[in-house]
Design a protein around this motif. Structure first.
Motif, PDB file in Angstrom:
ATOM      1  N   GLU A   1       0.861  -1.187   0.000  1.00 38.57           N
ATOM      2  CA  GLU A   1       0.000   0.000   0.000  1.00 38.57           C
ATOM      3  C   GLU A   1       0.897   1.237   0.000  1.00 38.57           C
ATOM      4  N   PHE A   2       0.840   1.995  -1.094  1.00 34.29           N
ATOM      5  CA  PHE A   2       1.687   3.190  -1.203  1.00 34.29           C
ATOM      6  C   PHE A   2       0.954   4.372  -0.569  1.00 34.29           C
ATOM      7  N   LYS A   3       1.645   5.058   0.326  1.00 35.75           N
ATOM      8  CA  LYS A   3       1.016   6.193   0.995  1.00 35.75           C
ATOM      9  C   LYS A   3       1.883   7.437   0.801  1.00 35.75           C
ATOM     10  N   THR A   4       1.248   8.578   0.947  1.00 38.46           N
ATOM     11  CA  THR A   4       2.008   9.825   0.760  1.00 38.46           C
ATOM     12  C   THR A   4       1.785  10.741   1.961  1.00 38.46           C
ATOM     13  N   LEU A   5       2.721  11.647   2.153  1.00 41.11           N
ATOM     14  CA  LEU A   5       2.514  12.626   3.221  1.00 41.11           C
ATOM     15  C   LEU A   5       1.624  13.765   2.719  1.00 41.11           C
ATOM     16  N   ARG A   6       1.578  13.903   1.409  1.00 34.22           N
ATOM     17  CA  ARG A   6       0.753  14.970   0.826  1.00 34.22           C
ATOM     18  C   ARG A   6      -0.719  14.548   0.812  1.00 34.22           C
TER      19      ARG A   6
END
Ligand SMILES: Cc1ncc(COP(=O)(O)O)c(C=O)c1O
Length: 387
Positions: free
Chosen positions: A319-324
């Motif tokens: 699962e790819f997550k971003t801080l944005r």
């Protein structure tokens, strides 16, 4: 993991996500991405969870999942035992403080040189699944203690190990008798239901088959002492994934062992992924972006040849997550090398990202950095940072 089922409601709270993201932000002040955070508290939590749910089963950490010295040392401190696949791994765990009596050489195919190392280092317990291996062991380590590894169902497991290993259960007793005839000490049975095994039936069936072998051996005056239930214990890779409940699985496994085995039988297991997977958070950064095929392509500074190698060798999805934050768009994510194969996702929902933005993945501590190349195209794999 090939199929991921999703809940309609997320299981993880916002505070949990903020905790992880705050940690990443803190780390970014000191570390340059890519890096893999390994949280000691999670290693400890997983170890205690295993012990609590399967108190009769001694866990031997399978260091192939992640052999980083600080991880091994953490498990040494916790009192864990170790499963090693080679002389190199054996030397490593002993150098880092494991006592040889707490190590199993759990590779059914061993070189003679590695068996000699086992003898010299006094790692007496080992697995085998064929007769020629017994001759090698008997020649190089006549006092070795052996477990016969049997072939069992790997139904639904992400990595099928019975494709390559395991004697036919009908031959197991013959092989153990052969071991005895060669002067070795037949100790019991081992199996592996395949890695990331969400199907508890694999374990229950394998335990029942093993119990049959124990019965046969006892009747013939050769009582066995150890049942090794292998690894395979699954973890959640996605926040909203369902169908994985270690506690429930463990309770069924425990019940089956209690029902079918004498009290004096010792149980052991070889968990790898379960102990180290949830502890890892991989932090990468966008190093380039373009618009192709009607979508944004984001190029990260870590890829398939690095810590994402599990996407190939471990058949794992992440699962790819971003801080944005912000509106999400279907986008492509790729690694940094000059190979198109180094593509991580073609349709990932992420907000619009800019060069320098962070993309992170949780639950990636196992079979990731362990199988990364040394530095294809000159990109070294993410380094491990313990917190
Ligand atoms: C012999 C053996 N033991 C233990 C393990 C660890 O399995 P897991 O990470 O699924 O717990 C493996 C994984 O390949 C293995 O081959």
């Amino acid at each position: 993991m090939n199929q991921v089922q999703l809940h309609s409601k997320p299981q993880k709270s916002k505070t949990h996500i903020n905790g992880v993201e705050n940690l990443i932000r803190q780390m970014l002040k000191k570390q340059r991405a890519p890096f893999m955070i390994i949280r000691r508290c999670v290693l400890e939590r997983q170890y205690r969870r295993f012990r609590k749910c399967l108190p009769e089963v001694t866990p031997y950490y399978a260091i192939k999942a992640n052999p980083h010295p600080s991880i091994v040392k953490t498990f040494v401190k916790l009192g864990a035992n170790f499963d090693v696949a080679s002389a190199a791994e054996m030397k490593q765990v002993i150098r880092l403080g494991a006592s040889p009596g707490k190590v199993i050489f759990a590779n059914t195919i061993k070189t003679e040189a590695d068996i000699i190392t086992a003898r010299r280092r006094r790692v007496r317990l080992m697995t085998f699944d064929n007769e020629p291996e017994l001759y090698k062991i008997a020649k190089q380590y006549p006092k070795a203690h052996v477990l016969v590894r049997i072939k069992v169902a790997n139904e639904g497991s992400v990595i099928e190990l019975s494709l390559k290993f395991g004697a036919d259960p009908e031959h197991a007793f013959f092989l153990l008798k052969k071991a005895k005839a060669l002067g070795l000490k037949p100790m019991g049975v081992s199996f592996h239901v395949g890695s990331q095994s969400t199907n508890v039936e694999n374990y229950l069936q394998a335990i029942e088959i093993s119990a049959g072998i124990f019965k046969e051996a006892k009747k013939s005056g050769m009582p066995l002492k150890i049942l090794d239930i292998g690894g395979g214990f699954p973890i959640q890779h996605f926040d909203n994934e369902i169908g994985i409940n270690f506690e429930r699985m463990a309770s069924q496994i425990r019940h089956q062992m209690k029902a079918l085995f004498d009290r004096n039988v010792k149980f052991m297991a070889e968990p790898g992924r379960f102990l180290v997977g949830p502890a890892g958070i991989l932090v990468t950064q966008v190093i380039g972006r373009t618009f192709r095929n009607n979508k944004n392509y984001y190029y990260l500074n870590e890829g398939i040849y690095g810590a994402f190698s599990g996407m190939v060798f471990d058949h794992c999805k992440y699962e790819f997550k971003t801080l944005r934050r912000g509106q999400k768009f279907l986008s492509a994510l790729a690694g940094p090398t000059c190979d198109s194969f180094d593509t991580l996702a073609m349709n990932e929902e992420v907000p619009e990202l800019y060069v320098g933005d962070v993309v992170y993945v949780k639950n990636i501590g196992a079979y990731s950095t362990a199988s990364a190349t040394m530095g294809f195209n000159g990109f070294p794999p993410a380094k491990i940072v313990m917190v």
